[in-house]
Design a protein around this motif. Structure first.
Motif, mmCIF file in Angstrom:
data_model
loop_
_atom_site.group_PDB
_atom_site.id
_atom_site.type_symbol
_atom_site.label_atom_id
_atom_site.label_comp_id
_atom_site.label_asym_id
_atom_site.label_seq_id
_atom_site.Cartn_x
_atom_site.Cartn_y
_atom_site.Cartn_z
ATOM 1 N N ILE A 273 5.111 -8.009 15.240
ATOM 2 C CA ILE A 273 4.147 -7.232 14.454
ATOM 3 C C ILE A 273 4.163 -5.762 14.878
ATOM 4 N N ASN A 274 4.264 -5.499 16.178
ATOM 5 C CA ASN A 274 4.322 -4.117 16.644
ATOM 6 C C ASN A 274 5.519 -3.377 16.058
ATOM 7 N N ILE A 275 6.673 -4.050 16.004
ATOM 8 C CA ILE A 275 7.872 -3.410 15.449
ATOM 9 C C ILE A 275 7.730 -3.207 13.938
ATOM 10 N N VAL A 276 7.212 -4.225 13.253
ATOM 11 C CA VAL A 276 7.058 -4.126 11.794
ATOM 12 C C VAL A 276 6.063 -3.018 11.435
ATOM 13 N N GLU A 277 4.930 -2.979 12.120
ATOM 14 C CA GLU A 277 3.943 -1.948 11.815
ATOM 15 C C GLU A 277 4.462 -0.561 12.179
ATOM 16 N N ASN A 278 5.249 -0.483 13.223
ATOM 17 C CA ASN A 278 5.882 0.788 13.582
ATOM 18 C C ASN A 278 6.829 1.247 12.471
ATOM 19 N N ALA A 279 7.580 0.279 11.901
ATOM 20 C CA ALA A 279 8.496 0.601 10.794
ATOM 21 C C ALA A 279 7.721 1.051 9.565
ATOM 22 N N ILE A 280 6.595 0.392 9.284
ATOM 23 C CA ILE A 280 5.782 0.761 8.119
ATOM 24 C C ILE A 280 5.231 2.181 8.284
ATOM 25 N N ARG A 281 4.773 2.523 9.474
ATOM 26 C CA ARG A 281 4.208 3.847 9.703
ATOM 27 C C ARG A 281 5.224 4.955 9.459
ATOM 28 N N HIS A 282 6.485 4.709 9.812
ATOM 29 C CA HIS A 282 7.487 5.770 9.765
ATOM 30 C C HIS A 282 8.455 5.650 8.586
ATOM 31 N N GLN B 69 0.818 -1.213 0.000
ATOM 32 C CA GLN B 69 0.000 0.000 0.000
ATOM 33 C C GLN B 69 0.850 1.260 0.000
ATOM 34 N N LYS B 70 2.048 1.192 0.573
ATOM 35 C CA LYS B 70 2.941 2.360 0.603
ATOM 36 C C LYS B 70 4.105 2.215 -0.373
ATOM 37 N N ASN B 71 4.024 1.192 -1.215
ATOM 38 C CA ASN B 71 5.105 0.944 -2.181
ATOM 39 C C ASN B 71 6.475 0.849 -1.488
ATOM 40 N N ILE B 72 6.487 0.125 -0.379
ATOM 41 C CA ILE B 72 7.732 -0.064 0.371
ATOM 42 C C ILE B 72 8.403 -1.339 -0.120
ATOM 43 N N LYS B 73 9.695 -1.241 -0.440
ATOM 44 C CA LYS B 73 10.468 -2.426 -0.801
ATOM 45 C C LYS B 73 10.698 -3.247 0.460
ATOM 46 N N HIS B 74 10.530 -4.532 0.377
ATOM 47 C CA HIS B 74 10.651 -5.362 1.582
ATOM 48 C C HIS B 74 11.269 -6.708 1.235
ATOM 49 N N ARG B 75 11.930 -7.289 2.207
ATOM 50 C CA ARG B 75 12.521 -8.612 2.016
ATOM 51 C C ARG B 75 12.689 -9.297 3.371
ATOM 52 N N LEU B 76 12.756 -10.616 3.316
ATOM 53 C CA LEU B 76 12.933 -11.465 4.495
ATOM 54 C C LEU B 76 14.239 -12.229 4.353
ATOM 55 N N ASN B 77 15.133 -12.087 5.324
ATOM 56 C CA ASN B 77 16.416 -12.795 5.319
ATOM 57 C C ASN B 77 16.479 -13.752 6.506
ATOM 58 N N SER C 118 12.373 7.842 8.944
ATOM 59 C CA SER C 118 12.850 9.161 9.376
ATOM 60 C C SER C 118 13.902 9.084 10.471
ATOM 61 N N GLY C 119 13.973 7.969 11.203
ATOM 62 C CA GLY C 119 14.957 7.826 12.270
ATOM 63 C C GLY C 119 14.502 8.498 13.568
ATOM 64 N N ARG D 182 -1.280 10.955 15.845
ATOM 65 C CA ARG D 182 -1.468 9.527 16.001
ATOM 66 C C ARG D 182 -2.725 9.038 15.290
ATOM 67 N N VAL D 183 -3.645 9.973 15.008
ATOM 68 C CA VAL D 183 -4.842 9.535 14.268
ATOM 69 C C VAL D 183 -4.468 9.082 12.875
ATOM 70 N N ILE D 184 -3.529 9.837 12.284
ATOM 71 C CA ILE D 184 -3.093 9.483 10.931
ATOM 72 C C ILE D 184 -2.267 8.205 10.960
ATOM 73 N N ASN D 185 -1.345 8.125 11.915
ATOM 74 C CA ASN D 185 -0.441 6.979 11.968
ATOM 75 C C ASN D 185 -1.134 5.726 12.473
ATOM 76 N N GLY D 186 -2.180 5.913 13.294
ATOM 77 C CA GLY D 186 -2.959 4.757 13.719
ATOM 78 C C GLY D 186 -2.407 3.992 14.889
ATOM 79 N N GLY D 187 -1.336 4.429 15.526
ATOM 80 C CA GLY D 187 -0.772 3.692 16.653
ATOM 81 C C GLY D 187 -1.409 4.110 17.964
ATOM 82 N N THR D 188 -1.257 3.248 18.986
ATOM 83 C CA THR D 188 -1.798 3.560 20.306
ATOM 84 C C THR D 188 -0.756 4.176 21.215
#
Length: 475
Positions: free
Chosen positions: A371-380, A341-349, A407-408, A430-436
């Motif tokens: 999942i919390n870490i991955v979704e956090n990475a996707i948001r930012h 959905q965000k056109n993010i390049k991704h891979r699993l090693n 963004s770091g 946070r409304v836009i990012n969707g996190g709690t």
């Protein structure tokens, strides 16, 4: 009644103990010296009177009596010579009539106890306090070879010189005791004041802490018990301050995060109340917004409830044997749509050493953490960015790594990202990012419950890497 002040009570107890010690020392010294001198005098008088009796057995002439008189004059004593009927045949010049009356009374009472071989020796107390008793002795004069008593010799040993020595010793002990008492009083006052000063400071500080002043500092240095107490109170104060600030932040954030969906739900409900029921599209759109906001509220409360139970240790891990490679792959694939959905390049090693690895862990809870870490990475992570999920083994640990090119995070924010509702970027909506705002705090608690640790490395403008280190358990 002892004073209420701690330093005064300590001083009173120390002084009481010191006073009793001095009194016991003086009484003990008097008893020891009195008995020592008395024993010494008794032995000496016994020896002298025996010698006098032996001389008088041989000759009762003037030369012998003068010799005995000379010896007893040097000894500051007096003596009597009596015949067998207790009539006085010789009397020392020092003997007064009052003394003579006491001497004769004692002789009459003790003459029946005298034997031919041993003198009768007695200690006669005076009415003077701390005075060593006089030593009186009575020895028979026996005719040579016939063991017939022909007379008696009586000896009274004065103890004036010994009493002077004893009294000087007692005076010296009394003076030393007074000096010790005074020095002890001054030293105890100084010591208790020095001890009570930081304690009073600690007492005043704790009162201010109890009143809610957590910014106060205790300026007490050293390595003793009082200093350690001050350091403990200072540490407690910092924790209370952190708790207070955390509680304030928590109330502020939870109020904000709940107010927003409640506002949406209330607003759209009001619109629906005034909207014609026939307008199905508007109703559906409004209901959709209400549903999403209710879901956000549910997720927030659920995450908060989970985090609280994890922190209190009330959630028991359900560990099982898990093929970790296929487990991680399923998590990665479940988030493929979000990547796309965000056109993010991704891979699993996955490291070759981990592809057949079976790990003993709670798959459900660790899935929440990943999942919390991955979704956090996707948001930012911006569009066209990259996210890499890795699994590898190092020594006796397995490591899950999530690296993004987002963004770091600033270095000053890194220590705080595990706190509830902490915002590294205060302008972030946070409304836009969707996190709690609870995701990373939950991650930390889950990982630590497994005996592991989570680390983060980040550079502003280049991205962030989260790494979960777990002990390798394959049993």
């Amino acid at each position: 009644m002892l004073p209420k002040n701690l330093s005064s009570r300590i001083t009173a107890w120390v002084m009481l103990i010191l006073l009793l010690s001095v009194i016991i020392l003086i009484i003990g010294a008097n008893w020891i010296t009195k008995n020592f001198y008395q024993e010494h005098l008794t032995n000496e008088v016994t020896g002298r009177i025996s010698s006098h009796a032996q001389l008088l057995e041989k000759d009762v002439g003037e030369l012998v009596i003068e010799y005995i008189e000379q010896i007893e004059t040097d000894k500051k004593s007096s003596f009597l010579i009596l015949d067998k009927d207790l009539n006085i045949t010789y009397l020392s010049e020092k003997v007064t009539d009052a003394k003579l009356h006491h001497f004769l009374s004692w002789i009459n009472d003790n003459v029946g106890l005298v034997t031919a071989d041993e003198p009768t020796v007695d200690r006669v107390d005076t009415s003077i306090r701390f005075h060593i008793p006089h030593v009186w002795a009575l020895m028979p004069i026996v005719a040579g070879g016939e063991e017939e008593i022909t007379g008696y010799v009586f000896l009274d040993q004065d103890t004036g010189d010994l009493n002077q020595a004893q009294l000087k010793l007692l005076y010296l002990l009394a003076i030393m005791g007074i000096i010790t008492f005074v020095v002890g009083l001054v030293f105890t006052k100084y010591l208790t004041k020095r001890i009570s000063k930081p304690l009073n400071q600690i007492s005043e500080t704790t009162k201010k802490i109890a009143e809610g002043n957590f910014d106060i500092e205790l300026a007490i240095s050293g390595e003793d018990e009082v200093s350690r107490l001050a350091n403990s109170i200072q540490s407690m104060t910092k924790q209370l301050k952190q708790y207070r600030d955390s509680r304030r932040h928590f109330i502020s954030h939870i109020s904000h995060d709940l107010r927003t969906p409640i506002t949406y739900i209330k607003g759209y409900s009001a619109v629906m109340k005034d909207t014609v029921k026939d307008d199905k599209d508007d109703w559906k759109q409004n209901l959709n917004v209400i549903y999403k906001e209710a879901t956000r509220m549910e997720n927030l409360v659920s995450d908060l409830f989970l985090l609280t139970k994890l922190e209190e240790g009330k959630i028991k891990l359900e560990k099982e044997k898990v093929p970790v490679a296929s487990w991680l792959k399923s998590i990665y694939e479940s988030r493929a749509l979000m990547f796309n959905q965000k056109n993010i390049k991704h891979r699993l090693n996955i490291q070759d050493a981990c592809k057949e690895l079976i790990v003993f862990m709670d798959a459900y809870r660790l899935e929440q953490a990943i999942i919390n870490i991955v979704e956090n990475a996707i948001r930012h992570t911006p569009k066209e960015g990259e996210i890499e999920l890795s699994l590898y083994k190092k020594s006796e640990q397995i490591i899950f790594s999530v690296r993004d090119t987002g963004s770091g995070i600033n270095n000053k924010d890194l220590p705080h990202i595990w706190e509830r509702f902490y915002k590294a970027d205060t302008s972030r909506n946070r409304v836009i990012n969707g996190g709690t705002g609870l995701g990373l705090a939950i991650v930390k608690e889950i990982v630590e419950a497994h005996g592991g640790k989570v680390k983060v490395a980040s550079k502003v403008g280049e991205g962030t890497t989260f790494s979960i280190y777990l002990p390798l358990q394959v049993t």
